[in-house]
Design a protein around this motif. Structure first.
Motif, PDB file in Angstrom:
ATOM      1  N   UNK A  52      81.126  42.583 101.834  1.00 61.45           N
ATOM      2  CA  UNK A  52      80.035  43.506 101.491  1.00 61.45           C
ATOM      3  C   UNK A  52      79.861  44.773 102.340  1.00 61.45           C
ATOM      4  N   UNK A  53      79.273  45.828 101.808  1.00 65.43           N
ATOM      5  CA  UNK A  53      78.776  46.871 102.438  1.00 65.43           C
ATOM      6  C   UNK A  53      77.240  46.688 102.778  1.00 65.43           C
ATOM      7  N   UNK A  54      76.719  45.875 102.444  1.00 65.66           N
ATOM      8  CA  UNK A  54      75.124  45.601 102.318  1.00 65.66           C
ATOM      9  C   UNK A  54      74.564  45.518 103.705  1.00 65.66           C
ATOM     10  N   UNK A  55      75.538  45.384 104.826  1.00 65.26           N
ATOM     11  CA  UNK A  55      74.887  44.859 105.880  1.00 65.26           C
ATOM     12  C   UNK A  55      75.459  46.336 106.999  1.00 65.26           C
ATOM     13  N   UNK A  96      68.409  42.948  98.507  1.00 63.72           N
ATOM     14  CA  UNK A  96      68.636  41.866  97.510  1.00 63.72           C
ATOM     15  C   UNK A  96      70.167  41.238  97.828  1.00 63.72           C
ATOM     16  N   UNK A  97      71.056  42.170  97.885  1.00 64.45           N
ATOM     17  CA  UNK A  97      72.403  41.674  98.113  1.00 64.45           C
ATOM     18  C   UNK A  97      72.801  40.804  99.406  1.00 64.45           C
ATOM     19  N   UNK A  98      72.041  41.333 100.454  1.00 62.29           N
ATOM     20  CA  UNK A  98      71.969  40.594 101.582  1.00 62.29           C
ATOM     21  C   UNK A  98      71.402  39.057 101.650  1.00 62.29           C
ATOM     22  N   UNK A  99      70.350  39.080 100.971  1.00 62.27           N
ATOM     23  CA  UNK A  99      69.763  37.759 100.645  1.00 62.27           C
ATOM     24  C   UNK A  99      70.626  36.910  99.857  1.00 62.27           C
ATOM     25  N   UNK A 100      71.153  37.412  98.548  1.00 65.27           N
ATOM     26  CA  UNK A 100      72.056  36.507  97.775  1.00 65.27           C
ATOM     27  C   UNK A 100      73.339  36.095  98.503  1.00 65.27           C
ATOM     28  N   UNK A 101      73.780  37.305  99.560  1.00 65.74           N
ATOM     29  CA  UNK A 101      75.071  37.066 100.289  1.00 65.74           C
ATOM     30  C   UNK A 101      74.901  35.806 101.222  1.00 65.74           C
ATOM     31  N   UNK A 102      73.662  35.793 101.816  1.00 70.60           N
ATOM     32  CA  UNK A 102      73.554  34.473 102.894  1.00 70.60           C
ATOM     33  C   UNK A 102      73.378  33.434 101.859  1.00 70.60           C
ATOM     34  N   UNK A 103      72.449  33.449 100.802  1.00 66.60           N
ATOM     35  CA  UNK A 103      71.986  32.196 100.123  1.00 66.60           C
ATOM     36  C   UNK A 103      73.293  31.525  99.409  1.00 66.60           C
ATOM     37  N   UNK A 137      70.699  40.825  89.490  1.00 69.40           N
ATOM     38  CA  UNK A 137      71.822  41.724  89.457  1.00 69.40           C
ATOM     39  C   UNK A 137      72.961  41.365  90.671  1.00 69.40           C
ATOM     40  N   UNK A 138      72.364  41.169  91.941  1.00 70.93           N
ATOM     41  CA  UNK A 138      73.329  40.825  92.967  1.00 70.93           C
ATOM     42  C   UNK A 138      73.873  39.421  92.585  1.00 70.93           C
ATOM     43  N   UNK A 139      73.284  38.519  92.110  1.00 72.19           N
ATOM     44  CA  UNK A 139      74.128  37.174  91.892  1.00 72.19           C
ATOM     45  C   UNK A 139      75.187  37.479  90.821  1.00 72.19           C
ATOM     46  N   UNK A 158      61.986  43.007  92.060  1.00 69.41           N
ATOM     47  CA  UNK A 158      62.758  42.399  92.868  1.00 69.41           C
ATOM     48  C   UNK A 158      63.675  41.110  92.274  1.00 69.41           C
ATOM     49  N   UNK A 159      63.042  40.463  91.290  1.00 71.16           N
ATOM     50  CA  UNK A 159      63.757  39.467  90.724  1.00 71.16           C
ATOM     51  C   UNK A 159      64.843  39.984  89.862  1.00 71.16           C
ATOM     52  N   UNK A 160      64.761  41.062  89.113  1.00 73.47           N
ATOM     53  CA  UNK A 160      65.975  41.737  88.314  1.00 73.47           C
ATOM     54  C   UNK A 160      67.084  41.956  89.492  1.00 73.47           C
TER      55      UNK A 160
END
Length: 121
Positions: free
Chosen positions: A117-120, A101-108, A55-57, A49-51
């Motif tokens: 993004x296409x994560x949603x 992970x991308x959604x979390x970092x996108x919002x953060x 990677x998303x960042x 999860x951390x990796x």
């Protein structure tokens, strides 16, 4: 030959050092490897999860650098999967985990202002 306090102390220090060396040889690596397989799985899942987050960042930062002035940065889930595989050495990365992970970092990272993004979807 008489033993004085300094000689006894020196022998005790040498014996204690030899004991620590022997313990290190016997239990080498145990401090970083969990004893239980369930703990090992938990640690592996946490690292995964951390990796993915890292990677998303990295993908978001790269997309922002590559975007032209006034253009939105395009961040894809496939890019997160690719970076996770290439940089962190995972053989398989589930797309849904990368998207989460991308959604979390996108919002953060407040990416809605300058990213797409296409994560949603």
């Amino acid at each position: 030959m008489r033993w004085d306090a300094d000689a006894v102390l020196g022998v005790l220090v040498v014996l204690a050092g030899a004991g620590f060396v022997a313990a290190g040889v016997v239990w080498k690596g145990r401090s970083v490897r969990p004893f239980a397989s369930s703990r090992a799985r938990t640690v592996a899942q946490r690292e995964y999860a951390r990796d993915l987050q890292r990677a998303a960042d990295q993908v978001i930062a790269t997309a922002r650098r590559c975007a032209g002035e006034g253009e939105p940065a395009i961040v894809t889930v496939d890019a997160v999967v690719r970076v996770t595989r290439d940089r962190y050495g995972y053989a398989t990365v589930e797309r849904r985990h990368a998207a989460a992970a991308l959604r979390r970092r996108y919002v953060h990272g407040r990416c809605a202002a300058d990213c797409v993004t296409d994560a949603f979807g």
